[in-house]
Motif scaffolding. Sequence first.
Motif, mmCIF file in Angstrom:
data_model
loop_
_atom_site.group_PDB
_atom_site.id
_atom_site.type_symbol
_atom_site.label_atom_id
_atom_site.label_comp_id
_atom_site.label_asym_id
_atom_site.label_seq_id
_atom_site.Cartn_x
_atom_site.Cartn_y
_atom_site.Cartn_z
ATOM 1 N N GLY A 32 0.791 -1.218 0.000
ATOM 2 C CA GLY A 32 0.000 0.000 0.000
ATOM 3 C C GLY A 32 0.825 1.271 0.000
ATOM 4 O O GLY A 32 0.353 2.327 -0.381
ATOM 5 N N ALA A 33 2.063 1.218 0.422
ATOM 6 C CA ALA A 33 2.943 2.383 0.443
ATOM 7 C C ALA A 33 4.295 1.979 -0.123
ATOM 8 O O ALA A 33 4.659 0.808 -0.107
ATOM 9 C CB ALA A 33 3.103 2.915 1.867
ATOM 10 N N THR A 34 5.035 2.961 -0.606
ATOM 11 C CA THR A 34 6.369 2.719 -1.148
ATOM 12 C C THR A 34 7.399 3.004 -0.072
ATOM 13 O O THR A 34 7.262 3.957 0.698
ATOM 14 C CB THR A 34 6.601 3.641 -2.363
ATOM 15 N N LEU A 35 8.437 2.188 -0.030
ATOM 16 C CA LEU A 35 9.566 2.417 0.864
ATOM 17 C C LEU A 35 10.696 2.976 0.019
ATOM 18 O O LEU A 35 11.007 2.429 -1.050
ATOM 19 C CB LEU A 35 9.995 1.112 1.541
ATOM 20 N N ALA A 36 11.282 4.083 0.456
ATOM 21 C CA ALA A 36 12.408 4.686 -0.255
ATOM 22 C C ALA A 36 13.640 4.648 0.637
ATOM 23 O O ALA A 36 13.551 4.815 1.855
ATOM 24 C CB ALA A 36 12.089 6.120 -0.639
ATOM 25 N N LEU A 37 14.783 4.437 0.013
ATOM 26 C CA LEU A 37 16.080 4.495 0.685
ATOM 27 C C LEU A 37 16.829 5.675 0.096
ATOM 28 O O LEU A 37 16.945 5.798 -1.129
ATOM 29 C CB LEU A 37 16.866 3.201 0.460
ATOM 30 N N VAL A 89 -1.138 -10.114 14.669
ATOM 31 C CA VAL A 89 -2.154 -9.541 15.555
ATOM 32 C C VAL A 89 -3.489 -10.157 15.145
ATOM 33 O O VAL A 89 -4.091 -9.748 14.152
ATOM 34 C CB VAL A 89 -2.198 -8.001 15.425
ATOM 35 N N PRO A 90 -3.958 -11.166 15.878
ATOM 36 C CA PRO A 90 -5.189 -11.852 15.481
ATOM 37 C C PRO A 90 -6.397 -10.936 15.295
ATOM 38 O O PRO A 90 -7.282 -11.236 14.497
ATOM 39 C CB PRO A 90 -5.426 -12.849 16.617
ATOM 40 N N SER A 91 -6.443 -9.803 15.997
ATOM 41 C CA SER A 91 -7.604 -8.916 15.879
ATOM 42 C C SER A 91 -7.568 -8.036 14.628
ATOM 43 O O SER A 91 -8.544 -7.350 14.333
ATOM 44 C CB SER A 91 -7.722 -8.031 17.120
ATOM 45 N N LEU A 92 -6.462 -8.067 13.877
ATOM 46 C CA LEU A 92 -6.379 -7.303 12.630
ATOM 47 C C LEU A 92 -6.638 -8.218 11.445
ATOM 48 O O LEU A 92 -6.109 -9.324 11.372
ATOM 49 C CB LEU A 92 -4.993 -6.669 12.467
ATOM 50 N N THR A 93 -7.429 -7.725 10.509
ATOM 51 C CA THR A 93 -7.697 -8.462 9.279
ATOM 52 C C THR A 93 -6.730 -7.980 8.211
ATOM 53 O O THR A 93 -6.548 -6.774 8.023
ATOM 54 C CB THR A 93 -9.144 -8.220 8.815
ATOM 55 N N LEU A 94 -6.098 -8.928 7.508
ATOM 56 C CA LEU A 94 -5.184 -8.598 6.418
ATOM 57 C C LEU A 94 -5.803 -9.012 5.097
ATOM 58 O O LEU A 94 -6.453 -10.058 5.009
ATOM 59 C CB LEU A 94 -3.843 -9.323 6.588
ATOM 60 N N ASP A 95 -5.577 -8.201 4.042
ATOM 61 C CA ASP A 95 -6.036 -8.621 2.723
ATOM 62 C C ASP A 95 -4.995 -9.563 2.099
ATOM 63 O O ASP A 95 -3.992 -9.879 2.741
ATOM 64 C CB ASP A 95 -6.368 -7.413 1.830
ATOM 65 N N VAL A 96 -5.218 -9.992 0.881
ATOM 66 C CA VAL A 96 -4.316 -10.966 0.251
ATOM 67 C C VAL A 96 -2.921 -10.400 0.023
ATOM 68 O O VAL A 96 -1.962 -11.160 -0.105
ATOM 69 C CB VAL A 96 -4.890 -11.508 -1.083
ATOM 70 N N GLU A 97 -2.788 -9.076 0.005
ATOM 71 C CA GLU A 97 -1.480 -8.437 -0.165
ATOM 72 C C GLU A 97 -0.792 -8.177 1.183
ATOM 73 O O GLU A 97 0.313 -7.664 1.213
ATOM 74 C CB GLU A 97 -1.633 -7.114 -0.922
ATOM 75 N N GLY A 98 -1.471 -8.488 2.289
ATOM 76 C CA GLY A 98 -0.910 -8.268 3.609
ATOM 77 C C GLY A 98 -1.191 -6.901 4.188
ATOM 78 O O GLY A 98 -0.644 -6.523 5.223
ATOM 79 N N ARG A 99 -2.051 -6.115 3.557
ATOM 80 C CA ARG A 99 -2.425 -4.803 4.067
ATOM 81 C C ARG A 99 -3.497 -4.955 5.140
ATOM 82 O O ARG A 99 -4.390 -5.783 5.021
ATOM 83 C CB ARG A 99 -2.930 -3.911 2.933
#
Length: 140
Positions: free
Chosen positions: A44-49, A125-135
């Motif tokens: 969902g976001a880009t990581l920059a170095l 974190v079991p209380s968080l739902t993740l989509d197929v991309e891990g978001r």
Amino acid sequence: MSRTLSLVTLGVTDLARSRDFYARTGWKVASCSNEHIVFLHGGGATLALFPRDALLEDCGLTGNAPTPGGVTLACNVASRDEVDARLAQVVEAGGRLIAPARDKPWGYGGYFADPDGHPWEVAHVPSLTLDVEGRIILDA
């Protein structure tokens, strides 16, 4: 101001070393990267170095100005086993384990540092739902 987090930039001391570390841990380097900055696909976001000194100069943080800090990054995963596997992967790639994974009131997780010391948490974190991309899906 928009509340969309689209890019996180890490100031690094050795751009090539950091690019190699993140690539070894599974991050995909974007084709628009160059010798001055590396962009990594992050879901969902880009990581920059970006070289740390150049980042501080770009921010106007020189002399006695405070430097960025007090932030941790996190990768949420679908299971406890995946926490352990990801932590092992980053250590094998050159990261440093800061805190081994353990049970916590909200789930299970541990911390590592990248080659520049940026702290990352890998957590289930079991209380968080993740989509197929891990978001994380909030208010699902």
